[in-house]
Design an enzyme around this catalytic site. Structure first.
Site, PDB file in Angstrom:
ATOM      1  N   GLU A 214      53.023  41.831  44.127  1.00 41.77           N
ATOM      2  CA  GLU A 214      54.282  41.135  43.834  1.00 41.77           C
ATOM      3  C   GLU A 214      55.445  41.776  44.588  1.00 41.77           C
ATOM      4  O   GLU A 214      56.453  41.157  44.857  1.00 41.77           O
ATOM      5  CB  GLU A 214      54.577  41.171  42.331  1.00 41.77           C
ATOM      6  CG  GLU A 214      53.922  40.052  41.551  1.00 41.77           C
ATOM      7  CD  GLU A 214      52.420  39.995  41.719  1.00 41.77           C
ATOM      8  OE1 GLU A 214      51.753  40.995  41.421  1.00 41.77           O
ATOM      9  OE2 GLU A 214      51.910  38.962  42.165  1.00 41.77           O
ATOM     10  N   THR A 271      45.645  42.647  46.854  1.00 39.87           N
ATOM     11  CA  THR A 271      45.276  43.853  46.115  1.00 39.87           C
ATOM     12  C   THR A 271      44.075  43.586  45.208  1.00 39.87           C
ATOM     13  O   THR A 271      43.987  42.556  44.561  1.00 39.87           O
ATOM     14  CB  THR A 271      46.463  44.355  45.281  1.00 39.87           C
ATOM     15  OG1 THR A 271      47.000  43.265  44.544  1.00 39.87           O
ATOM     16  CG2 THR A 271      47.542  44.936  46.173  1.00 39.87           C
ATOM     17  N   ASN A 291      46.288  38.051  45.038  1.00 36.83           N
ATOM     18  CA  ASN A 291      47.153  37.036  45.645  1.00 36.83           C
ATOM     19  C   ASN A 291      47.857  37.538  46.897  1.00 36.83           C
ATOM     20  O   ASN A 291      47.852  38.719  47.208  1.00 36.83           O
ATOM     21  CB  ASN A 291      48.204  36.599  44.635  1.00 36.83           C
ATOM     22  CG  ASN A 291      49.035  37.754  44.110  1.00 36.83           C
ATOM     23  OD1 ASN A 291      48.597  38.462  43.217  1.00 36.83           O
ATOM     24  ND2 ASN A 291      50.206  37.974  44.675  1.00 36.83           N
ATOM     25  N   ASP A 336      49.980  32.804  43.207  1.00 33.20           N
ATOM     26  CA  ASP A 336      49.529  34.012  42.504  1.00 33.20           C
ATOM     27  C   ASP A 336      48.134  33.805  41.913  1.00 33.20           C
ATOM     28  O   ASP A 336      47.792  34.379  40.878  1.00 33.20           O
ATOM     29  CB  ASP A 336      50.535  34.437  41.411  1.00 33.20           C
ATOM     30  CG  ASP A 336      50.248  35.835  40.860  1.00 33.20           C
ATOM     31  OD1 ASP A 336      49.532  36.603  41.535  1.00 33.20           O
ATOM     32  OD2 ASP A 336      50.716  36.139  39.753  1.00 33.20           O
ATOM     33  N   ASN A 423      43.163  35.666  32.886  1.00 34.08           N
ATOM     34  CA  ASN A 423      43.704  36.823  33.598  1.00 34.08           C
ATOM     35  C   ASN A 423      42.663  37.949  33.620  1.00 34.08           C
ATOM     36  O   ASN A 423      41.486  37.694  33.822  1.00 34.08           O
ATOM     37  CB  ASN A 423      45.049  37.222  32.988  1.00 34.08           C
ATOM     38  CG  ASN A 423      45.929  37.971  33.972  1.00 34.08           C
ATOM     39  OD1 ASN A 423      45.652  39.111  34.303  1.00 34.08           O
ATOM     40  ND2 ASN A 423      46.969  37.334  34.460  1.00 34.08           N
TER      41      ASN A 423
HETATM   42 CA    CA Z   1      49.708  38.894  41.187  1.00 36.32          CA
END
Ligand code: CA
Length: 728
Positions: A214, A271, A291, A336, A423
């Site tokens: 991010e 990552t 992402n 994302d 997630n």
């Molecule tokens: Ca992310």
């Protein structure tokens, strides 16, 4: 070889001989526990993990086995007995941030991590602390943790305990004493890299990735020698500057799929911050990649392209770090949509043939079944509502995108939202009934591009999207489910609707049970076949971690960490208040007939009244400026729209004297020790004044929930408390 490792080797040999003797004299029934009892805790190796089913009393690796199925053969706690499950003990970590770890349990010792990368070794039978190791992560580094200062656990191998830290170190401790053996800085002291994932160990190599996409980093995965900490190989997940030599040949291929901007100056992302699984027969480790950075592809690669190896599953040779194949779940990722979600390895009957598969439910909303020998896509079906693509073409293996969902200069509906249809919360696969249990989220929102105003800001969030648009969805749009998924049919068999969107990881057992904690503060057991809820107990706070199970002295135990936090609890405060109660982080262990007591209300705080309106907070222009600065710099921890989610201070309810200290806090970092670093590199005094005006204005608005400790009546009733007096 040091004396202690010689001793350990000796102990392992003795244990091996005893196992042999017992197999000759007694039956295998009693042999395992007797033999294990003679072994030093923490003497785990590849042979033991590969044969984990022969010692179900231990939980030896992150997902119990290398296949990461999170299925336990233990069945003393089963659909008939589970109603008698009760608390055996509770251990308080003394922290108030998210707990996400899977404990490792070996011969009566439990190894786990808590907030701020602190490691605990507990007596598994009593919860007594044996040792604790605090790597003393600089608290200011918390600013670079996108998703709370969490940690998903340790790996234990040959008498050592391995874990990553929020500031990017990989550390090996003595399993017996907790003393540090070695410490490697895997990120060269470079923020904004972070580590939250659990390392995995394969053939004396400890493998670890990192997070930070991010903010703008370049992802990589590294293997280190377990004894010395020396680097064995490193695999970069995205290419660097193509004018310079590539670190490995896979990157030359990848670079052809990027273009039109200097993506390497913005990191590129990719990552690998969580999932790995290992197949010893194929000698392959599967790694999930995250992402793009920035999120919006129009910024990092305006010429388009797939942007390999973003959002991909990589099959890697663990000896060399060379890639065998890859499968990209979201080509040209822009939402994302990480593929870092839990990877499960299994054998499935597939159209009359046994196939070695891997299964994943990445953020993008499709459940994938892939032949793990070849990378061939076998199935991709939607497990939650999906807007960005109509389906995955089985000929090409590529998604068929819906038009206009790449922002195209306008706002667009997004589903799943960046938090994902699923997630990091681990799934579980029950081989007895063939079902995969997905802790899923069904959330739809809006996103607006922010391309023209985009300026890369090192050390800050760089998305190329306007975070403020994510506030538009009302809280009731944030739904959580436990889905029982039939991977062969590509269909849901049943689901349980949760009160909130953010709930725990999953465990399934041979007792025909599925265990899951919930965001509203319970631990529950369901019938694995039907989903019927058979048992529940209050956890005192929201649960996001996955339960594990183990046994000792003939009794089976269930352990789960209760600690509300994580990305959703910080950013989506408006919907995340489901936690309801604010007890600190606690390790809970249950057994049949357990009768320990938990006071679930222990840490509930007094909440000050919001401060009154000020001249600044009534200055519409200043408030608007503040809303932008808040969205860019503050929202991911303090909540989009300045609504806290019960973890970090809800700023609208700060004490009046705190509002007088804004410059000292935000620019001078006076609260750094509490995790609030200085932001003087990205905001100035004018921004601070505007942010303050915005927060006070938000405190005055009546259209958002105003009580951060609100608990619905059904929770109060479960806790034996009177329902709150209704506001008239
Ligand atoms: Ca992310």
């Amino acid at each position: 070889m040091g004396d202690s490792s010689r001793l350990a080797l000796g102990a392992a040999l003795v244990a091996a001989i005893i196992i042999g003797l017992i197999y000759i004299s007694g039956g295998p029934e009693q042999s395992a526990e007797v033999a294990q009892a003679t072994m030093e805790p923490g003497q785990i190796d590849g042979a033991r993990i590969i044969n984990a089913d022969s010692e179900p009393e231990n939980w030896l690796a992150h997902g119990r086995t290398y296949s990461e199925q999170r299925y336990s053969p233990l069945d003393q706690i089963n659909e008939d007995t589970v109603a008698d499950l009760g608390l055996a003990w509770a251990f308080e970590t003394g922290t108030d941030r998210g707990l996400e770890a899977s404990p490792i349990v070996d011969n009566g010792v439990m190894y786990l991590t808590g907030s701020w990368s602190i490691v605990y070794a507990l007596d598994a039978l009593t919860g007594e602390l044996l040792w604790e190791y605090d790597p003393e992560v600089p608290r200011g580094w918390g600013r670079y943790a996108c998703c709370d200062v969490v940690n998903r656990g340790v790996a234990v191998w040959n008498g050592k305990v391995y874990f990553g830290t929020i500031h990017g170190h990989l550390i090996a401790l003595d399993a017996k004493t907790g003393e540090k053996i070695w410490d490697v800085d895997t990120v060269d002291s470079k923020p904004p890299y972070t580590i939250t994932g659990a390392p995995r160990i394969v053939k004396d190599k400890v493998i670890i990735g990192n997070g930070g996409a991010e903010f703008g980093v370049r992802g990589f995965v590294t293997a280190y020698d377990t004894e010395t900490g020396e680097q064995v190989w490193r695999f970069y997940t995205v290419p660097g500057n193509p004018d310079e030599p590539f670190e490995h040949p896979e990157l030359a291929e990848a670079a052809k799929t990027w273009g039109g901007a200097k993506w390497w100056e913005m990191g590129g992302g990719g990552t690998a911050w969580d999932s790995m699984a290992y197949d010893p027969d194929l000698n392959t480790i599967y790694i999930g990649v995250g992402n793009g950075s920035p999120w919006n592809r129009d910024i990092r690669s305006p010429d388009g392209g797939d942007n390999l190896y973003l959002s991909s599953i990589l099959a890697i040779d663990p000896d060399t770090g060379k890639m065998k194949w890859y499968y990209q779940t979201t080509p040209g990722e822009s939402w994302d949509y990480t593929a870092t979600q839990h990877i499960i390895l299994a054998e499935l009957d597939w159209k009359g043939k046994k196939r070695k598969v891997l299964m994943q439910a990445p953020k993008n909303g499709f459940f994938y079944v892939i032949d793990r020998e070849t990378g061939e896509l076998l199935s991709a079906e939607k497990y939650v509502p999906v807007v960005w693509a109509s389906h995955v073409d089985m000929e090409t293996g590529r998604p068929v995108e819906n038009p206009n969902n790449r922002y195209s200069g306008r706002w667009s509906v997004v589903s799943p939202i960046p938090i994902g249809g699923h997630n990091w919360h681990p799934m579980a696969y029950n081989k007895d009934n063939g079902l995969v249990y997905i802790p899923a989220m069904e959330i739809t929102s809006a996103a607006e591009p922010d391309v023209n105003n985009f300026k890369f800001r090192p050390g800050s969030w760089n998305l190329g999207q306007d975070m403020r648009t994510q506030t538009d969805a009302p809280p009731e749009f944030f739904a959580g489910k436990l889905i029982a998924w039939d991977p062969v049919a590509g269909k849901e068999r049943w689901h349980i609707q949760h009160w909130g969107g953010w709930n725990g990881g999953v465990l399934t057992t041979a007792g025909n049970l599925v265990f899951q904690g919930t965001g509203d503060g319970f631990v529950k057991a369901h019938n694995a076949t039907t989903g019927k809820t058979l048992w529940q107990a209050p956890a005192g706070t929201g649960v996001i971690a996955p339960p594990v199970t183990w046994s000792k002295n003939g009794e089976q135990y269930i352990t789960v960490l209760a600690g509300w936090g994580g990305a959703y609890a910080l950013a989506y405060g408006r919907a995340a208040k489901a936690a309801g109660v604010s007890r600190g982080g606690t390790v809970l262990t249950f057994k049949l007939g357990g009768d320990a007591e938990l006071d679930p209300m222990r840490y509930v705080m007094d909440v000050p009244e919001p401060v009154g309106p000020t001249e600044d907070s009534q200055n519409a222009e200043l408030v608007k400026m503040g809303s932008e600065a808040f969205a860019d710099n503050c929202a991911v921890c303090h909540g989009i729209g300045a609504v806290g989610g019960g973890v970090i201070q809800d700023l609208r309810y700060s004490a009046p004297e705190v509002f007088d200290m804004y410059e000292d806090i935000v620019l001078n970092g006076v609260m750094e020790e509490r995790g609030m670093a200085s932001f003087s590199d990205v905001v100035d005094a004018d921004d601070v004044r505007a942010i303050r005006a915005y927060i006070i204005s938000r405190a005055q608005e009546g259209d958002v929930p105003t009580d951060p400790l609100y608990m619905p009546d059904y929770i109060l009733e479960e806790l034996g408390l009177a329902p709150a007096a209704d506001a008239e």
